[in-house]
Write a protein that holds these residues in place. Structure first.
Motif, PDB file in Angstrom:
ATOM      1  N   GLU A 122       0.824  -1.207   0.000  1.00  0.00           N
ATOM      2  CA  GLU A 122       0.000   0.000   0.000  1.00  0.00           C
ATOM      3  C   GLU A 122       0.857   1.255   0.000  1.00  0.00           C
ATOM      4  OE1 GLU A 122      -4.023  -1.479   2.331  1.00  0.00           O
ATOM      5  OE2 GLU A 122      -2.189  -1.128   3.486  1.00  0.00           O
ATOM      6  N   ILE A 123       1.951   1.230   0.751  1.00  0.00           N
ATOM      7  CA  ILE A 123       2.864   2.381   0.748  1.00  0.00           C
ATOM      8  C   ILE A 123       3.506   2.543  -0.629  1.00  0.00           C
ATOM      9  CG2 ILE A 123       5.003   3.311   1.733  1.00  0.00           C
ATOM     10  CD1 ILE A 123       4.244   1.853   4.351  1.00  0.00           C
ATOM     11  N   LYS A 124       3.915   1.442  -1.201  1.00  0.00           N
ATOM     12  CA  LYS A 124       4.553   1.449  -2.521  1.00  0.00           C
ATOM     13  C   LYS A 124       3.626   2.055  -3.575  1.00  0.00           C
ATOM     14  CE  LYS A 124       6.784  -1.828  -5.717  1.00  0.00           C
ATOM     15  NZ  LYS A 124       7.086  -3.277  -5.944  1.00  0.00           N
ATOM     16  N   ALA A 125       2.315   1.850  -3.426  1.00  0.00           N
ATOM     17  CA  ALA A 125       1.347   2.330  -4.406  1.00  0.00           C
ATOM     18  C   ALA A 125       1.031   3.815  -4.276  1.00  0.00           C
ATOM     19  CB  ALA A 125       0.054   1.522  -4.290  1.00  0.00           C
ATOM     20  N   LEU A 126       1.569   4.499  -3.267  1.00  0.00           N
ATOM     21  CA  LEU A 126       1.332   5.938  -3.128  1.00  0.00           C
ATOM     22  C   LEU A 126       1.847   6.664  -4.369  1.00  0.00           C
ATOM     23  CD1 LEU A 126       2.410   6.400   0.598  1.00  0.00           C
ATOM     24  CD2 LEU A 126       0.084   6.627  -0.295  1.00  0.00           C
ATOM     25  N   PRO A 127       1.154   7.725  -4.824  1.00  0.00           N
ATOM     26  CA  PRO A 127       1.514   8.384  -6.086  1.00  0.00           C
ATOM     27  C   PRO A 127       2.701   9.343  -5.956  1.00  0.00           C
ATOM     28  CG  PRO A 127      -0.374   9.482  -5.133  1.00  0.00           C
ATOM     29  CD  PRO A 127      -0.075   8.313  -4.222  1.00  0.00           C
ATOM     30  N   VAL A 128       3.750   8.903  -5.285  1.00  0.00           N
ATOM     31  CA  VAL A 128       4.913   9.769  -5.110  1.00  0.00           C
ATOM     32  C   VAL A 128       5.517  10.203  -6.451  1.00  0.00           C
ATOM     33  CG1 VAL A 128       7.247   9.909  -4.144  1.00  0.00           C
ATOM     34  CG2 VAL A 128       5.403   8.841  -2.824  1.00  0.00           C
ATOM     35  N   PRO A 129       5.693   9.295  -7.432  1.00  0.00           N
ATOM     36  CA  PRO A 129       6.264   9.729  -8.715  1.00  0.00           C
ATOM     37  C   PRO A 129       5.439  10.822  -9.390  1.00  0.00           C
ATOM     38  CG  PRO A 129       6.322   7.333  -8.542  1.00  0.00           C
ATOM     39  CD  PRO A 129       5.475   7.831  -7.412  1.00  0.00           C
ATOM     40  N   GLU A 130       4.107  10.734  -9.272  1.00  0.00           N
ATOM     41  CA  GLU A 130       3.246  11.730  -9.905  1.00  0.00           C
ATOM     42  C   GLU A 130       3.300  13.074  -9.186  1.00  0.00           C
ATOM     43  OE1 GLU A 130       2.302   8.650  -9.139  1.00  0.00           O
ATOM     44  OE2 GLU A 130       2.141   7.792 -11.144  1.00  0.00           O
ATOM     45  N   LEU A 131       3.664  13.080  -7.910  1.00  0.00           N
ATOM     46  CA  LEU A 131       3.713  14.315  -7.130  1.00  0.00           C
ATOM     47  C   LEU A 131       5.078  15.005  -7.199  1.00  0.00           C
ATOM     48  CD1 LEU A 131       1.819  13.031  -3.958  1.00  0.00           C
ATOM     49  CD2 LEU A 131       0.963  14.704  -5.606  1.00  0.00           C
ATOM     50  N   ALA A 132       6.098  14.323  -7.710  1.00  0.00           N
ATOM     51  CA  ALA A 132       7.465  14.854  -7.695  1.00  0.00           C
ATOM     52  C   ALA A 132       7.832  15.515  -9.027  1.00  0.00           C
ATOM     53  CB  ALA A 132       8.448  13.726  -7.394  1.00  0.00           C
ATOM     54  N   LEU A 133       8.559  16.600  -8.920  1.00  0.00           N
ATOM     55  CA  LEU A 133       9.142  17.216 -10.111  1.00  0.00           C
ATOM     56  C   LEU A 133      10.217  16.289 -10.685  1.00  0.00           C
ATOM     57  CD1 LEU A 133       9.489  20.919  -8.895  1.00  0.00           C
ATOM     58  CD2 LEU A 133       8.031  20.102 -10.762  1.00  0.00           C
ATOM     59  N   PRO A 134      10.536  16.419 -11.982  1.00  0.00           N
ATOM     60  CA  PRO A 134      11.581  15.569 -12.578  1.00  0.00           C
ATOM     61  C   PRO A 134      12.917  15.677 -11.856  1.00  0.00           C
ATOM     62  CG  PRO A 134      10.322  16.695 -14.281  1.00  0.00           C
ATOM     63  CD  PRO A 134       9.895  17.285 -12.980  1.00  0.00           C
ATOM     64  N   GLU A 136       4.702  17.610   2.646  1.00  0.00           N
ATOM     65  CA  GLU A 136       4.824  16.607   3.709  1.00  0.00           C
ATOM     66  C   GLU A 136       3.635  15.667   3.628  1.00  0.00           C
ATOM     67  OE1 GLU A 136       5.516  16.072   8.523  1.00  0.00           O
ATOM     68  OE2 GLU A 136       4.970  18.050   7.744  1.00  0.00           O
ATOM     69  N   MET A 137       3.929  14.369   3.497  1.00  0.00           N
ATOM     70  CA  MET A 137       2.882  13.355   3.446  1.00  0.00           C
ATOM     71  C   MET A 137       2.790  12.643   4.796  1.00  0.00           C
ATOM     72  SD  MET A 137       3.498  11.811  -0.401  1.00  0.00           S
ATOM     73  CE  MET A 137       1.891  11.007  -0.432  1.00  0.00           C
ATOM     74  N   PHE A 138       1.568  12.359   5.238  1.00  0.00           N
ATOM     75  CA  PHE A 138       1.271  11.837   6.575  1.00  0.00           C
ATOM     76  C   PHE A 138       1.656  12.872   7.635  1.00  0.00           C
ATOM     77  CE2 PHE A 138       2.020   8.149   3.854  1.00  0.00           C
ATOM     78  CZ  PHE A 138       0.813   7.486   4.008  1.00  0.00           C
ATOM     79  N   ALA A 139       1.393  14.115   7.311  1.00  0.00           N
ATOM     80  CA  ALA A 139       1.683  15.217   8.233  1.00  0.00           C
ATOM     81  C   ALA A 139       0.697  15.203   9.390  1.00  0.00           C
ATOM     82  CB  ALA A 139       1.620  16.542   7.498  1.00  0.00           C
ATOM     83  N   ARG A 140       1.088  15.876  10.487  1.00  0.00           N
ATOM     84  CA  ARG A 140       0.200  15.981  11.646  1.00  0.00           C
ATOM     85  C   ARG A 140      -0.243  17.413  11.911  1.00  0.00           C
ATOM     86  NH1 ARG A 140       1.639  11.400  16.123  1.00  0.00           N
ATOM     87  NH2 ARG A 140       1.749   9.667  14.660  1.00  0.00           N
ATOM     88  N   LYS A 141       0.326  18.368  11.176  1.00  0.00           N
ATOM     89  CA  LYS A 141      -0.117  19.748  11.334  1.00  0.00           C
ATOM     90  C   LYS A 141       0.239  20.542  10.085  1.00  0.00           C
ATOM     91  CE  LYS A 141       4.080  21.291  13.773  1.00  0.00           C
ATOM     92  NZ  LYS A 141       4.596  21.894  15.014  1.00  0.00           N
ATOM     93  N   GLN A 142      -0.464  21.662   9.912  1.00  0.00           N
ATOM     94  CA  GLN A 142      -0.162  22.561   8.813  1.00  0.00           C
ATOM     95  C   GLN A 142       1.123  23.329   9.103  1.00  0.00           C
ATOM     96  OE1 GLN A 142      -1.869  22.637   6.070  1.00  0.00           O
ATOM     97  NE2 GLN A 142      -3.893  21.825   6.550  1.00  0.00           N
TER      98      GLN A 142
END
Length: 354
Positions: A225-237, A336-342
């Motif tokens: 499930e962690i591996k499937a997170l859309p990190v590549p789509e959220l990152a700049l080249p 920040e992913m899985f953040a706890r505050k703004q």
């Protein structure tokens, strides 16, 4: 005094009596050492396992001790709870459900305490009932009481969770299911730096004995499930990735970086001046696996690979020092992913953001 066993009604809150083979042998050999406790209406207040053993042995009458409760359901609950608490025989689900039921009975008796006012054990019952009063009756803290209510609610909505071995595991699985039903949308845009603190599950670590390792109350995710997170789509080249990882899960971090398209560069290490839990050795460190995608040099070259903080926070929370490091070393925009505050100048994503 003796009472016909058939007259006694089992009203105890325990859901399971467990293995009573040894208890039956003991009673058959030497008799009933401790009598059952009943109220004036023959409701069983204490001795559920003994009661079950006697029924299976075929006893017709039994020694009892009578405690009049005058139909006070809350008092009956408390008598049963105290016996089980002393013997430590209730499971977490039983404890949580019984506490919630006790609190509900008292609120039906005296009404809810008006909101907006401080409640304490010194308040009279005529002032209404509060969770604090239930906690005082049980001899537990308010935080424990709140947690018990959450566990009981989780079991009520998902009855199969009652089979889980601990309250923390119940809450973890409950939150996991809620996230699946109501997923949080990912932020839009592309980011130059991503900090991610995955809720690692320990269920895929092939070690049945976790040596007292803390069991989380938040919803965990499997490696898949962690591996499937859309990190590549959220990152700049051209971007940086900071991935929090425990000592135990370190090998997984290298696999994730490669799968998400990052080159592993180094580890940043958070050193703690106090012992934590852990497998084999007591944990005093956590790490951040640092990776680079494309061509993205670091902005400062005078930052070391370890830092120390002595601030103890809630389980799994991370120090603000890593955000300061990222802000001087890595390019914007920051996520920040899985953040706890703004945070100012940061995009955040997660179900625990306060």
């Amino acid at each position: 005094m003796k009472v016909e066993l058939a007259k006694i009604k089992n009203t105890q809150p325990r859901r399971e009596h467990g293995n009573i083979t040894d208890l039956k042998v003991s009673i058959a050999d030497v008799g009933l050492i401790n009598p059952l406790t009943i109220d004036e209406n023959y409701n069983l207040l204490a001795g559920r396992r003994r009661y079950q053993a006697l029924k299976e042995l075929g006893w017709k009458d039994v020694d009892v001790r009578t405690m009049p409760i005058n139909s006070d359901e809350a008092k009956a609950f408390l008598i049963s709870v105290h016996e089980n608490l002393k013997r430590k025989s209730m499971t977490d689900p039983e404890m949580a459900t019984t506490f919630r039921d006790y609190d509900k009975i008292k609120r039906e008796q005296y009404g809810n305490q008006p909101s907006g006012r401080h409640s304490s054990s010194s308040d009279s019952e005529e002032d209404g009932w509060s969770l604090q009063k239930s906690c005082d009756d049980w001899g537990i803290g308010l935080t424990t009481g709140h947690t018990a209510i959450k566990i009981a609610t989780a079991i009520e909505e998902n009855p199969d969770l009652v089979t889980m071995p601990s309250g923390n595991r119940i809450l973890s699985e409950y939150k996991h299911r809620e996230l699946i039903k109501n997923p949080i949308p990912f932020p839009e845009g592309k980011y130059g730096s991503i900090l991610i603190d995955p809720p690692w599950s320990r269920d895929d670590e092939n070690d049945a004995d976790q040596f007292g390792r803390a069991s989380p109350t938040y919803g965990t995710m499997s490696f898949g499930e962690i591996k499937a997170l859309p990190v590549p789509e959220l990152a700049l080249p051209d971007s940086h990735l900071y991935l929090w990882v425990t000592n135990r899960s370190l090998p997984k971090s290298f696999l994730l970086l490669e799968y998400w398209g990052y080159r592993y560069i180094t580890l940043l290490t958070w050193c703690k001046p106090y012992f934590g839990t852990g497998n084999y050795f007591r944990g005093q460190t956590e790490h951040i696996a640092f990776g680079v995608k494309g061509s993205c040099p670091i902005l400062r070259h005078n930052i070391g690979t370890w830092f120390v903080t002595d601030n103890k926070k809630e389980h799994s929370s991370k120090p603000d020092e890593i955000h300061k490091i990222i802000e001087v070393c890595s390019p914007k925009p920051w996520l920040e992913m899985f953040a706890r505050k703004q945070r100012t100048d940061w995009a955040t994503w997660g179900d625990e953001i306060g």
